[in-house]
Every structure is written in C-alpha cells, then in structure tokens.
Design an enzyme around this catalytic site. Structure first.
Site, PDB file in Angstrom:
ATOM      1  CE  LYS A  83      -4.059   1.821   2.452  1.00 53.64           C
ATOM      2  NZ  LYS A  83      -4.991   1.604   3.584  1.00 53.64           N
TER       3      LYS A  83
ATOM      4  CD  GLU B 239     -19.418  -2.491   8.811  1.00 52.07           C
ATOM      5  OE1 GLU B 239     -18.621  -1.675   8.330  1.00 52.07           O
ATOM      6  OE2 GLU B 239     -19.678  -3.609   8.260  1.00 52.07           O
TER       7      GLU B 239
ATOM      8  NE  ARG C 117     -21.999  -3.176   4.719  1.00 53.90           N
ATOM      9  CZ  ARG C 117     -20.871  -3.701   4.259  1.00 53.90           C
ATOM     10  NH1 ARG C 117     -19.721  -3.367   4.806  1.00 53.90           N
ATOM     11  NH2 ARG C 117     -20.885  -4.568   3.285  1.00 53.90           N
TER      12      ARG C 117
END
Length: 612
Positions: A256, A343, A371
C-alpha cells in the site's frame, strides 16, 4: 482547492492512451507506464484529495487486469472501490483527474454514470464476491459463460461477513468460473486483524509450498502468492486462471502506497486518504490553534470516561483511528477491539459484552451502521442492552459522495424500540451526552456527529427537560419554533434572527436527546403557531417526522414544517454547498419558515406579505 487541468507528466505513454493500446503494448513498456501513472496519482490526488495509498498499490495489478480481460464484455468488480483510480485512468477518464472528487467532476469511486466499465459504485466493503456470484449465474443462464467475471478484493475487505458468504457459495460452484483476485497488502486502514490475517501471512511466508490452504479446502483453485508489482507475473497468472474454467483465487501481494516514500512510511494508514494541498500562491494561514475535530473531541472524551469507568469497552470495524478510538486503544489496549470490516459481528459481539456486565461503545461511520440494523434491533434492543453507538461522519460528508453520506441513520434507527438518539451541536454537548449515554444501563443509545471541525460553542439560555433553549422571545403570541438538530442549531439561530427582523416572535431549541421525542418538545410546539424542524438526515422518516407524529398523537394542531435532506442519493461536493442546496443554511431555513408561516398561520387576505 484545485480544479484546473493537471499538467500531465509528459509525454503520456502510448500504452495508457487506450485499452487497445495497453493490450498490444510490449511487456517492456509496462514498467515505465506504471511509474508514469504513480507520478500522475501523487500529483493529482495531492491536489484534489482522495485515496492515495490504495491506488499506488494497485498500479501493476490494474495494468494486468486490463491486458488480460476485455472490459466491459468481461466484468471486473472492485470491492470497496477506493482502489479504482488506475482503472478509471485506463478506461478513458485521464482528462478528468484534475476534477477528481470535485463537485461535477469524477467520483472517487466507480460510477455507473461515468463509464460502462464501472459495474458497482457502492463503496461499502465485502460485497464483490456476491456481485460476482450473481453475474456468473446470469452468464451461465444466458449461455455467455465465456465472458469472464473477476472480483478484486483486498484482504481487509475479506474479513467481512458477506465475503465469507460469497466464498462459501462460490467455492461449491465448480461450474461458475469466477476469478477472485485477492489484493493482499496486509491492511485495511490499519493492519488486517484476525485469523485470516495470520493465515495469509503464513501463505506469504511459505509461498505455494504450504499444501492445502483455506481457499483450496473451500473448493477453489489457488494461484500464488504472486508479486503484485510484477505485471508480467500477474498477467500470466490471470491467463492461467481464466483457462482453468473453475473458481480460482489469484493471491497477489502488494505494498500500500508503493513508490511514494511518505505513504510507505506512514504507520497509521499508508496515506490511505489525503486532503487537498493549498493552491499555489495562496497565503499561508494565520498562526492559530487548529479547531478540534468532532472525532478528536469524542476520542479524548471516551478515553477519559473509560479511565473512570472500568465497564466501558470499545469496538471498531477496522477503523480504530478514523473513528477516534486510538487514544483509548493506547491508554487501555485490552479494552478496545478491532473486529475487521464486520459491522454485524461488531454489534452482536457488543451485545455479548453488555450481557456480561460491560458497557460497549461501537464506533462506526454513519453510512456503514445500517449494515447492522438487524443486530441493533434483535440482538441489542430486544434485550434492552446498554450499548452506545457513536456514528461519525453523520449527515453530508462531502467529496466521498452518495455511498458515504451518513444521512439515513435517524430514519433507520429511529424505529428501534428503546433507542435513544442524540445529535450534539458542539463540543460541550458531545462530552455531556457521551457521559449520559455511558451512565444509561436501560437500553441502547446512539450519538451522531458530522465530519470536520467542531463549531464554536453554542451555550443554552436555559434548559427545559431534555431541550436546550438557545433563544426564546418573551413576546406573545409565539409565532415560530425552530428546532435545530445537532450542528444545524447554529444555522437555526441565525435564521431566527432573520425571522425576528420580519416581525415574528421566534424560539430556537436544540434537543439534547431527540428520539424518542421529548414530551417537552411537543409542549413547546403546542405553544407556537408554527414549528420548523431542521436536520441533516433524510427528511422522510426523520426526527421531524417523529415530532409531527408525536404532535398528532397528543392532539396538538401546530403545523410541523420538516426540513432535511431529500430522499435520494446525493452527489459528491462540499458539505456547505450540499446543505445550501437542500435549504439547510440560514437563508434556506428563513425562506422555508416564512413560506410555511404565510401558508398556515396568516389569514388568506394577508398572505404573501412577507415573501414574494
């Protein structure tokens, strides 16, 4: 903020001028093209702001994907979508990068309205495998199985429950040749956590000599781990995966922030997202203390409260730093839990913690909270468990666009029995409401606040139950009650001054706990000719709707004018501009209140005396 065309690194490599040119380019041209793209990304995203680290890490992977697969005939689905900048560049949108994430410009995520090459624009994580499963089923039913279906998913997104459901279905479907490209950089925002992260680390260490692994056990062919920054190696693996005609996991290892030292060395999140740089020649800002952010105020307040209350624990869905939990994690590391991008698990795990005598704080972006509605409803509220939900980035979030505006939570969670919802208007009310939530052991509580810096303190003149009165006229009869939710209380106070100049007597109220609707708020409405509610959530089913229903139930005839965000997906753009477009600034509130008063409260013969 920059909106002028970018001075592209020159010359533009022929291999990235079109997909056809990319597919026919000799392999020796790919490394220079990759470096050119990185230079462009660092410059463009540095100017406009956006997701820098994720896109620097997928340059070679994106080149390989578009050399092997013929989009849009072949379907390439990007999970989360914030790593699709290179894909946008390669699919004809190079000229638009000067307006990336600017109002009217390119979206920071895939966008179906921008290009036929963008299939999925929802930026919520862990969905790509389910999309790919459905696409592959449709291809088979239509007799178009030769059209490849490719899902690009990061190791962070693979921690989400939907991703595991997708693996379970795809691995058992040997006749659906979905290609899963696992982009493994070891991170979501922070390093990926859990058993999956440990397993991938083992695969990276041992190579393909480790024998059976998670993916092969589930029924996938497995290719990897590969150097995700070697375009030729990745390209060869993708060709092989396509030829296998079965579900395949192609495991590529990337860095990254690759190629940009500040990103590679950023321990927090590898410059996952950066803000726009100041325009050239703009004056340096005056030296003064920076205004604290809502997230920072919450994080400091929670760390302090947790130090005083041993029962307080905190849970994050892969976002310890972005949601403000980092101070508590440093101070009390054993009481802060990162569950990955999950979540639903976060909320149900919080229910278990609460059952065992703890008071969990679940810190999530407002856009992602929906969610876990089922878990909030059936696992927390049904059991009247003391769980506090803290929703960051509530309301209009700005340049991240429709999938990130946190505008749905009051309407969605307002129906949950026993849920108490608060929208603090400034730093003191945020701290006070958090303390009250942590002291509440009789069911769930929810606090919501926006992205950005906390505004100036807005002290109350007096308190009426759970209502702070910011301004109240002594004049009788009382004409207009303005109810400002959260930080919109300041705009209501300014609008109140404008209405007073029009000869109306005005009360400005700021509910501390807005849901369930306080009885004192109904009483206030009954004492005024008109009530106007102002909120930065969706107007349909929001807090204004709840007050109107409460007034009806109490046989209060005062009309309630409900101002809020429209029930549609809003574009990306500056928060202030989007609020102004929705009529939620001083002028918009004033105009709506005058129009409503003129319609409902003025005798017909005298109407339209205040507004044109």
């Amino acid at each position: 903020m920059h909106t002028e065309p970018l001075p592209w690194p020159s010359p533009v490599p022929p291999s990235v001028r079109s997909l056809q040119a990319l597919r026919s380019a000799p392999v020796q041209d790919l490394a220079p093209a990759a470096e050119w793209i990185r230079t462009l990304l660092i410059d463009a995203v540095g100017r406009t702001g956006g997701h820098l680290g994720p896109n620097l890490g997928v340059v070679e992977l994106s080149l390989a994907l578009h050399r092997v697969f013929t989009s849009p005939r072949d379907s390439i689905v990007f999970d989360t979508g914030h790593q699709a900048y290179v894909h946008k560049l390669l699919t004809g949108r190079l000229a638009g990068f000067g307006q990336l994430r600017q109002a009217g410009g390119l979206s920071g995520y895939p966008s179906r309205s921008e290009s036929v090459h963008d299939l999925v624009e929802n930026s919520h994580a862990s969905t790509a495998l389910a999309y790919a499963d459905g696409l592959a089923k449709a291809r088979k039913l239509a007799g178009a199985g030769e059209r490849a279906v490719v899902a690009v998913i990061g190791d962070g997104a693979l921690t989400g429950g939907m991703a595991w459901e997708g693996l379970n279905n795809l691995g058992a479907a040997s006749d659906r040749p979905v290609i899963i490209v696992l982009n493994d950089n070891g991170r979501a925002y922070a390093p990926t956590c859990g058993a999956l992260a440990d397993h991938l680390a083992t695969l990276r260490k041992n190579g393909n000599c480790a024998g059976p692994n998670l993916f092969t056990v589930l029924g996938f062919a497995y290719l990897g781990p590969l150097d995700g920054h070697d375009t030729a190696q990745v390209e060869a693996a993708l060709h092989r995966a396509r030829a296998l005609r079965r579900p395949v996991v192609v495991h590529v290892v990337t860095v990254k922030g690759k190629g940009h030292l500040p990103a590679e060395l950023d321990e927090a999140d590898c410059l996952h997202a950066v803000g726009p740089a100041p325009a050239p020649g703009s004056p340096a800002p005056a030296a003064k203390a920076a205004a604290p952010s809502w997230t920072g105020v919450f994080g400091s307040a929670l760390a302090r409260a947790a130090a005083e209350r041993p029962e307080v624990v905190a849970i994050s869905a892969a976002m310890i730093r972005p949601t403000g939990l980092h101070p508590m994690a440093q101070q009390l590391p054993g009481r802060v839990f990162d569950v990955g991008i999950a979540e639903q698990h976060a909320v149900c795990s919080a229910a278990g913690l609460a059952m065992a005598g703890m008071h969990p704080v679940v810190a999530v972006y407002a856009t992602f909270m929906s969610r876990a509605l089922d878990q909030v409803l059936m696992d927390v509220a049904l059991h009247r468990l003391p769980v506090t939900f803290v929703l960051d980035r509530a309301g209009v979030t700005g340049p991240d666009g429709s999938s990130h505006h946190g505008m749905w939570d009051p309407a969605v969670f307002g129906v949950v029995p026993g849920m108490r919802l608060a929208a603090p208007r400034d730093a003191p009310t945020l701290r006070a409401l958090l303390d009250e939530a942590l002291a509440d052991n009789d069911g769930p509580t929810m606090l919501r606040f926006p992205k950005g810096n906390v505004p100036a303190d807005l002290p109350a003149g007096r308190r009426l139950g759970d209502i702070d009165l910011l301004h109240q006229t002594c004049q009788q009869p009382r004409d207009v009650l303005l109810i400002g939710l959260g930080p919109l209380a300041a705009a209501c106070l300014a609008a109140g001054q404008e209405l007073s100049a029009h000869g109306l007597s005005v009360t400005v109220a700021s509910p501390r706990w807005a849901l369930p609707v306080p009885g004192e708020l109904v009483d206030l409405a009954a004492d005024h000719a008109l009530t106007v509610t102002v909120e930065d959530g969706v107007r349909t089913g929001g807090i204004g709707s709840a007050l109107a229903q409460a007034c009806t139930d109490a046989y209060v005839s005062t009309p309630v004018c409900q101002l809020g965000l429209p029930r549609r997906f809003l574009p990306h753009g500056p928060r202030d501009d989007l609020l102004r477009a929705a009529g939620l600034d001083r002028d918009g509130i004033t105009a709506s209140a005058l129009r409503a008063y003129d319609t409902h409260c003025t005798p017909p013969a005298r109407r339209s005396r205040r507004i044109s």
